[in-house]
Design an enzyme around this catalytic site. Sequence first.
Site, PDB file in Angstrom:
ATOM      1  N   CYS A  52      62.571  25.763  23.525  1.00 17.48           N
ATOM      2  CA  CYS A  52      63.848  25.512  24.598  1.00 17.48           C
ATOM      3  C   CYS A  52      64.548  24.106  24.126  1.00 17.48           C
ATOM      4  O   CYS A  52      64.106  23.161  23.653  1.00 17.48           O
ATOM      5  CB  CYS A  52      63.455  25.253  26.079  1.00 17.48           C
ATOM      6  SG  CYS A  52      62.439  26.654  26.554  1.00 17.48           S
ATOM      7  N   CYS A  69      50.158  17.961  37.743  1.00 17.18           N
ATOM      8  CA  CYS A  69      51.063  18.883  36.790  1.00 17.18           C
ATOM      9  C   CYS A  69      50.276  18.857  35.479  1.00 17.18           C
ATOM     10  O   CYS A  69      49.854  18.024  34.870  1.00 17.18           O
ATOM     11  CB  CYS A  69      52.516  18.137  36.500  1.00 17.18           C
ATOM     12  SG  CYS A  69      53.457  18.874  35.195  1.00 17.18           S
ATOM     13  N   CYS A 124      59.567  15.198  33.810  1.00 14.55           N
ATOM     14  CA  CYS A 124      59.793  16.756  33.166  1.00 14.55           C
ATOM     15  C   CYS A 124      60.621  16.534  31.758  1.00 14.55           C
ATOM     16  O   CYS A 124      61.544  16.057  31.774  1.00 14.55           O
ATOM     17  CB  CYS A 124      60.847  17.758  33.982  1.00 14.55           C
ATOM     18  SG  CYS A 124      60.085  17.887  35.602  1.00 14.55           S
ATOM     19  N   GLU A 145      49.446  15.929  28.044  1.00 11.37           N
ATOM     20  CA  GLU A 145      49.550  15.027  29.144  1.00 11.37           C
ATOM     21  C   GLU A 145      49.289  15.626  30.273  1.00 11.37           C
ATOM     22  O   GLU A 145      49.740  16.714  30.603  1.00 11.37           O
ATOM     23  CB  GLU A 145      51.072  14.253  29.042  1.00 11.37           C
ATOM     24  CG  GLU A 145      51.191  13.418  27.659  1.00 11.37           C
ATOM     25  CD  GLU A 145      52.300  12.877  27.504  1.00 11.37           C
ATOM     26  OE1 GLU A 145      52.231  12.066  26.581  1.00 11.37           O
ATOM     27  OE2 GLU A 145      53.145  13.120  28.375  1.00 11.37           O
ATOM     28  N   CYS A 180      54.245  23.745  21.913  1.00 12.20           N
ATOM     29  CA  CYS A 180      54.981  24.929  22.552  1.00 12.20           C
ATOM     30  C   CYS A 180      55.808  25.341  21.574  1.00 12.20           C
ATOM     31  O   CYS A 180      56.465  25.015  20.931  1.00 12.20           O
ATOM     32  CB  CYS A 180      55.830  24.646  23.869  1.00 12.20           C
ATOM     33  SG  CYS A 180      56.285  25.987  24.663  1.00 12.20           S
ATOM     34  N   CYS A 228      63.872  20.450  25.869  1.00 10.15           N
ATOM     35  CA  CYS A 228      62.524  20.099  26.172  1.00 10.15           C
ATOM     36  C   CYS A 228      61.877  19.502  24.759  1.00 10.15           C
ATOM     37  O   CYS A 228      61.782  19.934  23.987  1.00 10.15           O
ATOM     38  CB  CYS A 228      61.869  21.398  26.488  1.00 10.15           C
ATOM     39  SG  CYS A 228      60.273  21.113  26.926  1.00 10.15           S
TER      40      CYS A 228
HETATM   41  N1  SAH Z   1      56.921  26.615  29.715  1.00 12.17           N
HETATM   42  C1  SAH Z   1      56.604  26.473  31.125  1.00 12.17           C
HETATM   43  C2  SAH Z   1      56.250  25.393  31.622  1.00 12.17           C
HETATM   44  C3  SAH Z   1      56.815  23.903  31.496  1.00 12.17           C
HETATM   45  S1  SAH Z   1      57.365  23.464  32.959  1.00 12.17           S
HETATM   46  C4  SAH Z   1      58.320  26.658  31.606  1.00 12.17           C
HETATM   47  O1  SAH Z   1      59.244  26.631  30.795  1.00 12.17           O
HETATM   48  O2  SAH Z   1      58.645  26.901  32.951  1.00 12.17           O
HETATM   49  C5  SAH Z   1      58.534  22.244  32.815  1.00 12.17           C
HETATM   50  C6  SAH Z   1      59.935  22.392  33.383  1.00 12.17           C
HETATM   51  O3  SAH Z   1      60.780  21.223  33.185  1.00 12.17           O
HETATM   52  C7  SAH Z   1      60.483  23.526  32.793  1.00 12.17           C
HETATM   53  O4  SAH Z   1      61.464  24.171  33.846  1.00 12.17           O
HETATM   54  C8  SAH Z   1      61.369  23.092  31.717  1.00 12.17           C
HETATM   55  O5  SAH Z   1      62.425  23.728  31.500  1.00 12.17           O
HETATM   56  C9  SAH Z   1      61.747  21.695  32.210  1.00 12.17           C
HETATM   57  N2  SAH Z   1      62.181  20.714  31.154  1.00 12.17           N
HETATM   58  C10 SAH Z   1      61.960  20.631  30.044  1.00 12.17           C
HETATM   59  N3  SAH Z   1      62.567  19.539  29.463  1.00 12.17           N
HETATM   60  C11 SAH Z   1      63.229  19.044  30.344  1.00 12.17           C
HETATM   61  C12 SAH Z   1      63.999  17.617  30.493  1.00 12.17           C
HETATM   62  N4  SAH Z   1      64.262  17.106  29.120  1.00 12.17           N
HETATM   63  N5  SAH Z   1      64.685  17.547  31.496  1.00 12.17           N
HETATM   64  C13 SAH Z   1      64.316  18.383  32.550  1.00 12.17           C
HETATM   65  N6  SAH Z   1      63.655  19.170  32.654  1.00 12.17           N
HETATM   66  C14 SAH Z   1      63.113  19.504  31.547  1.00 12.17           C
END
Ligand code: SAH
Length: 371
Positions: free
Chosen positions: A121, A110, A346, A97, A117, A124
């Site tokens: 985490c 974005c 996000c 996306e 991935c 996520c």
């Molecule tokens: N892998 C990279 C790029 C992803 S950026 C990274 O981790 O930085 C996406 C951002 O959104 C990251 O900071 C991630 O931790 C955050 N994110 C992921 N899932 C989320 C969620 N459910 N709610 C809010 N932020 C989230």
Amino acid sequence: MTQASTEKVNLLGLTLAQMEAFFEQLGEKRFRAGQVMKWIHHFGVDDFADMTNIGKALRAKLDEAAYIRGPEVVSEDISADGTRKWVIRVASGSCVETVYIPQKGRGTLCVSSQAGCALDCSFCSTGKQGFNSDLTAAEIIGQVWVANKSFGTIPARMDRAITNVVMMGMGEPLLNFDNVVAAMHIMLDDLGYGISKRKVTLSTAGVAPMVDRLGEEIDVALALSLHAPNDELRDQLVPINKKYPLAVILEACKRYIGRLGEKRTLTVEYTLLAGINDQPEHAAELAQLLRDVPCKINLIPFNPFPHSGYERPSNNAIHRFQDALHHAGYNVTVRTPRGDDIDAACGQLVGQVADRTRRSERYIAVRQINA
Ligand code: SAH
């Protein structure tokens, strides 16, 4: 260019240097590279026949050796708040996306770097699907190409729709290093998208050695997904922390932003999870941890998804956390969720990833229903 010389090359993903090498190999002048890049990226052209400043003979030669192909767009949604989301199918068959977020005076795209991935985490939804494939450079820059074309391709238009790019879509960009760096070179290049180096941001969960390599290869803004003020908690939320703990990744980030001697700052992203990392003691510990890191802090209230097991803190809790950091002298912003009515916020980016690691039982269940 990794293709064998007999295979046609997709020119969409070539940097200027690679495009020049391509024309030299064809026995043509290097300046052709710039002409073709402009056609592709400024005008959105994908057919050599439309390149009017290139003679017929060379166009025929190009048809033999190369092609220009953007990624397949499966759908385009526009949210009530103007946010746009594209679902794009990549060569592996998975979907990723891309999200466009309009704001006063700027527009941020974005961009995804991987289908799925591997970093897992805990909060996520992309991570919950496991890893499927790296995107090619053409598939990464192709997201910018598709979005740019959707706004029309009027040359030298004054109201540039895409002013900023953040590598904050699906995937860990530093684990698809060469393709991401090539695509970012095209974003920065005047013959590509001409975006300022301070407005292209790479966000990482903390692959420390690759942060140093990034500094050797390109100059873009850096964001670190921190999410916890100590190793014990970060090990749980961002498992790559076990490999590269806070002291290691923060040193790498400091080296990155310090290397040009200019005044640069790191963006620290901190997703707020109710009752997990949003308490006053976490804010105090964070203020202490970052005291010698030139940074601004971006708080991201958790965006829920089914079965995540986490909750977004109350607005009061979010503002308390922000105020505590403010008082400690930090520049702190809270990211407002955008496009959550089209699942574009996000952590809501899931695409449709065939999970190679088979980590996601939820997704496998969904696929079986659809099969
Ligand atoms: N892998 C990279 C790029 C992803 S950026 C990274 O981790 O930085 C996406 C951002 O959104 C990251 O900071 C991630 O931790 C955050 N994110 C992921 N899932 C989320 C969620 N459910 N709610 C809010 N932020 C989230």
